[in-house]
Write a protein that holds these residues in place. Structure first.
Motif, short mmCIF file in Angstrom:
data_model
loop_
_atom_site.label_atom_id
_atom_site.label_comp_id
_atom_site.label_asym_id
_atom_site.label_seq_id
_atom_site.Cartn_x
_atom_site.Cartn_y
_atom_site.Cartn_z
N ARG A 195 0.83 -1.22 0.00
CA ARG A 195 0.00 0.00 0.00
C ARG A 195 0.86 1.25 0.00
O ARG A 195 0.63 2.18 -0.78
CB ARG A 195 -0.93 0.01 1.23
N ALA A 202 2.59 1.62 -3.43
CA ALA A 202 1.68 1.99 -4.52
C ALA A 202 1.19 3.43 -4.35
O ALA A 202 1.08 4.16 -5.34
CB ALA A 202 0.51 1.01 -4.55
N TRP A 246 -3.35 -1.69 -9.32
CA TRP A 246 -3.64 -0.84 -8.17
C TRP A 246 -4.95 -0.08 -8.36
O TRP A 246 -5.64 0.25 -7.40
CB TRP A 246 -2.48 0.13 -7.94
N GLU A 278 -6.67 -0.65 -4.91
CA GLU A 278 -6.65 0.42 -3.92
C GLU A 278 -7.91 0.45 -3.07
O GLU A 278 -7.85 0.44 -1.84
CB GLU A 278 -6.46 1.78 -4.61
#
Lengths: 382, 154, 268
Positions: free
Chosen positions: C206, C209, C256, C260
């Protein structure tokens, strides 16, 4: 199949003959029967074991057998089991392996030979559930060969619903009380002054073949009219209804709703709903070895997303809270199932409502999520 | 100034402020092992690394200095000069030969005082650098690569 | 046909870190279909069970490499397997990194801990055939220098930038110290024409990214590999769900842009 469907009328002797014919064909006939204070699904040797004269009274967290005024055989709704107990059994050996003295590994597929089932009295909701499980287990890149084989050999006799229960909501899920396809034979039970009989229509070539072997009457206008009226009335007497919303969108947008805390405070995370649900398919695997350590078996058994170990990754479970596990179950059933398998995972059978020890009602929860999601909009300035 | 360094400082500093800062910069070279500053001393300078690596450390009695973080080309070395009491919080050492732009902290602070726009831009720049380093330090605190991730199971 | 494990013999193994080993396996008879970098196998340890393991080596000459960290009963069994032992493999399963879609882009490979394992075949491909791509960057973070897997090999890769950083240096470490995201500032890439490949613990994925996205790399060009419990790998057991995804089928490598919103919902 609708265009070529044959219709006829069977009396109770005709139903007896149907079961006898299926047994004579070497099929394992499974249907509803009364046992342990419930209408369960079990192997039948004759139609006489059907629950003639029994009905059920269902509500959230409540299931009672009741005597009926008539002798109807199919005037009950889904019991604690569903057909997945036979098509997707609770425990199944996937393969076994031997390790020889020199370390050579031999792996054998040794699933038991699939029986040829005939399911008698499959409810429209359950017929839909079988279609849902077909998409999950028998299609895609890697069909489950055990399921696919049992399913391929199964003969399905549907029974349209004429006596919905207080927990039923198939109308709002579009899965009943009538059946449209996916059966070999479909029955509609009619009990009237003219007698106890079953309107039967065929849905497959195999259904046609069986029907020709049975003592039957032509489908008369009165029986046909009574049958369709009974199904129509059933549609008007649903005990519950799923709110008429886009369930996929509603649940997909409700991941952070406050209602999850409310339901989590009531949910015991017992997993009953996943066991009784006719579409829940999750399994886990376990390794069973003998004492020599050179023979090992791989078993698959039902699992539940309410189990803490279900989401375990090294370190701990991903879904530790009851809130997250209930959310997983409900959002999967009503929303992400579409993404994964192209349909909802709920067929409106109401089993999860009846068999929840806390009486949690999926339709009531969805209504609450809907209310929560619409609250800000109502408060918006006019 | 190379393109790369321009890019790094440009992320937070508008061109006109950047060039005012760069006009005050001196070129500095540090052989391996040079101590750029020591914990607790006056923070009167700061650097932007051009080549090489500077390692921040902290002195632990009875042990060799504990290395905390390494800083490489384009990165800011030193922020204590911006905040009272203007004392270094850590030590810093060139762990390779280092070339850097060196800035006089007092001069920059005076420039910032007289030009609030420049002051805000510099504070924003250093603040962003600190925010990234804080995030990285917190990620390291999680000890994510340990056998059970970020700690014992719940 | 439900896939049965195919016997593969361990022909070599080596220690990657104090608790991680790589097994090199060759088919005993039948062989699995070819793997692409990022795909995984269900690896069976006799009498213990199966776990999903991404291929960490896909040699041209055949055979496969799997890197296992000793964290549970099955991984312990695989960790202890030595040359001559037989393991069972099913696969290949799941999505790959899709390096071919990154043609013309700069490549940023970011690995945390043994997250380098599924990325290694990708890097090897990019190093062996650099022509279609822009600059290759390999960024590796680990706990200590001893926890760096394939450390020598990492140093041999011809890249535009290779960064290796540790959280806790200890004596004798002269390399970088810090979290792996710090290396993004040192890598050479044009964010608008970059494809990134990220694997490691989920918070590290996380953080990496988010940093890449903040630098301007489009979400669909940030490929991340996720981990969940998996029992069947064929989309039937339900364990690997992440919202709408079945990670054995739709993952483990996803963009992503998709990941996300799923990774930021707690306990999804």
């Amino acid at each position: 199949m609708a265009g070529t469907a044959t219709t006829a009328v069977l009396d109770r002797a005709g139903l007896d003959a149907l079961v006898a014919a299926l047994v004579a064909d070497g099929r394992t006939v499974v249907g509803p029967t009364v046992r342990d204070g419930a209408i369960v699904l079990a192997e039948l040797s004759g139609a006489g074991q059907l629950p003639y004269g029994w009905g059920v009274e269902l509500d959230a967290g409540r299931y009672r057998l009741v005597r009926r005024d008539d002798d109807a055989a199919f005037a009950h709704s889904g019991g604690p089991q569903s057909w997945k107990a036979f098509l997707h059994p609770e425990r199944e050996r996937l393969w076994s392996a031997e390790r020889a003295a020199d370390g050579t590994l031999t792996v054998r597929a040794d699933r038991a030979e699939a029986p040829s089932y005939a399911f008698l009295g499959v409810r429209p909701c359950d017929l839909r559930a079988i279609a849902v499980q077909d998409r999950v287990l028998a299609s895609g890149h890697y069909p489950d060969s055990g399921y696919r084989e049992r399913r391929r050999r199964a003969f399905l006799i549907a029974a349209e619903c004429t006596e919905p229960a207080g927990t039923c909501f198939c109308v709002s899920m579009g899965s009943g009380p009538a059946v449209d396809d996916g059966y070999d034979l479909a029955l509609t039970e009619v009990v009237s002054a003219a007698g106890h009989r079953f309107l039967v229509r065929t849905g497959s070539a195999e259904g046609e073949r069986i029907l020709t072997r049975l003592p039957r009457l032509p489908a008369d206008a009165e029986t046909t009219a009574l049958a369709s009226a009974a199904v129509r009335r059933a549609a008007e007497r649903m005990g519950r209804a799923m709110p008429p919303v886009d369930l996929r969108a509603l649940m997909g947008a409700s991941l952070e709703a406050e209602r999850w805390d409310d339901v989590a405070a009531r949910c015991l995370t017992c997993g009953n709903c996943t066991l009784v649900c006719p579409t829940c398919f999750c399994t886990t695997t376990e390794e069973v070895t003998d004492l020599t350590g050179d023979h090992t078996e791989r078993w698959q058994r039902w699992d539940s997303c309410f189990d803490l170990d279900f989401s375990y990754v090294h370190g701990g479970p991903v879904r530790a809270s009851a809130r997250s596990r209930y959310r997983q179950w409900l959002t999967h059933k009503l929303s992400t199932w579409y993404d994964q398998f192209g349909s909802p995972g709920c067929v409106g059978c109401g089993r999860c409502i009846a068999w929840c020890p806390a009486g949690i009602d999926i339709t009531e929860e969805v209504a609450a999520f809907r209310a929560e999601s619409s609250t800000p909009r109502e408060e918006a300035p006019q | 100034m190379t393109t790369k360094q321009a890019v790094r400082m440009a992320v937070a500093l508008p061109a006109k402020h950047r060039s005012r800062l760069m006009n005050t910069a001196r070129e500095a070279r540090f052989p391996v092992g040079t101590r750029l500053f020591e914990e607790g001393r006056k923070a009167d300078r700061f650097w932007v690394v051009r080549t090489g690596t500077v390692t921040l450390d902290m002195h632990v009695p009875g042990r060799r200095s504990a290395a905390i973080e390494s800083l490489a080309a384009g990165e800011l070395v030193g922020w204590s000069w911006l905040f009272p009491p203007y004392l270094w919080h850590f030590g810093a050492e060139a762990t390779t030969p280092v070339r850097a732009y060196e800035f006089d902290a007092l001069a920059i602070r005076l420039m910032c005082d007289s030009d609030p726009q420049l002051g805000a831009a510099v504070a924003q720049w250093v603040g962003q650098v600190l925010a990234h380093r804080l995030t990285q330090a917190r990620m390291r605190l999680l000890d994510l690569y340990a056998p059970h991730g970020s700690g014992p199971p719940r | 046909m439900t896939a049965l494990p195919v016997p593969y013999r361990v022909v070599a193994r080596w220690q990657e870190t104090p608790d991680t080993r790589t097994l090199r396996v060759e088919p005993v008879r039948e062989r699995l279909c070819p793997f692409v970098p990022g795909q995984f196998a269900m690896v069976h340890a006799f009498g213990r069970g199966e776990i999903p393991v991404s291929a960490s080596a896909i040699p041209i000459g055949g055979g496969l490499g799997f890197t296992v960290r000793r964290v549970g009963a099955v991984s312990e069994g695989l960790y202890e397997a030595g040359p001559g032992d037989t393991v069972g493999l099913r696969g290949p399963y799941g999505t790959g990194w899709e390096l071919e879609k990154a043609a013309c882009d700069d490549l940023v490979v970011v690995a945390g801990g043994i997250g380098l394992a599924p990325l290694r075949p990708l890097v090897r491909d990019a190093v062996a055939d650099p022509e279609p791509y822009g600059r290759l960057n390999v960024l590796v973070g680990a706990r200590t220098p001893a926890d760096l897997m394939a450390h020598r090999e990492t140093g041999l890769w011809r890249t535009a930038y290779t960064g290796v950083t540790v959280d806790r240096p200890g004596a004798g470490w002269s390399g970088d110290i810090g979290f792996v995201t710090a290396l993004l500032g040192r890598a050479r890439f044009d964010p608008r024409a970059t494809t990134a490949f990220v694997c490691g613990p989920e918070p590290m994925i996380r953080a990496t990214a988010l940093r890449l996205a903040a630098l301007g790399v489009p979400g669909e060009h940030i490929r991340v590999s996720l981990e969940r419990n998996m029992r069947c790998a064929t989309g039937h057991c339900g364990h690997c769900q992440l919202g709408p995804l079945l990670l054995c089928r739709d993952g483990p490598v996803i963009g992503w842009d998709l990941a996300e919103q799923l990774m930021t919902v707690r306990e999804l």
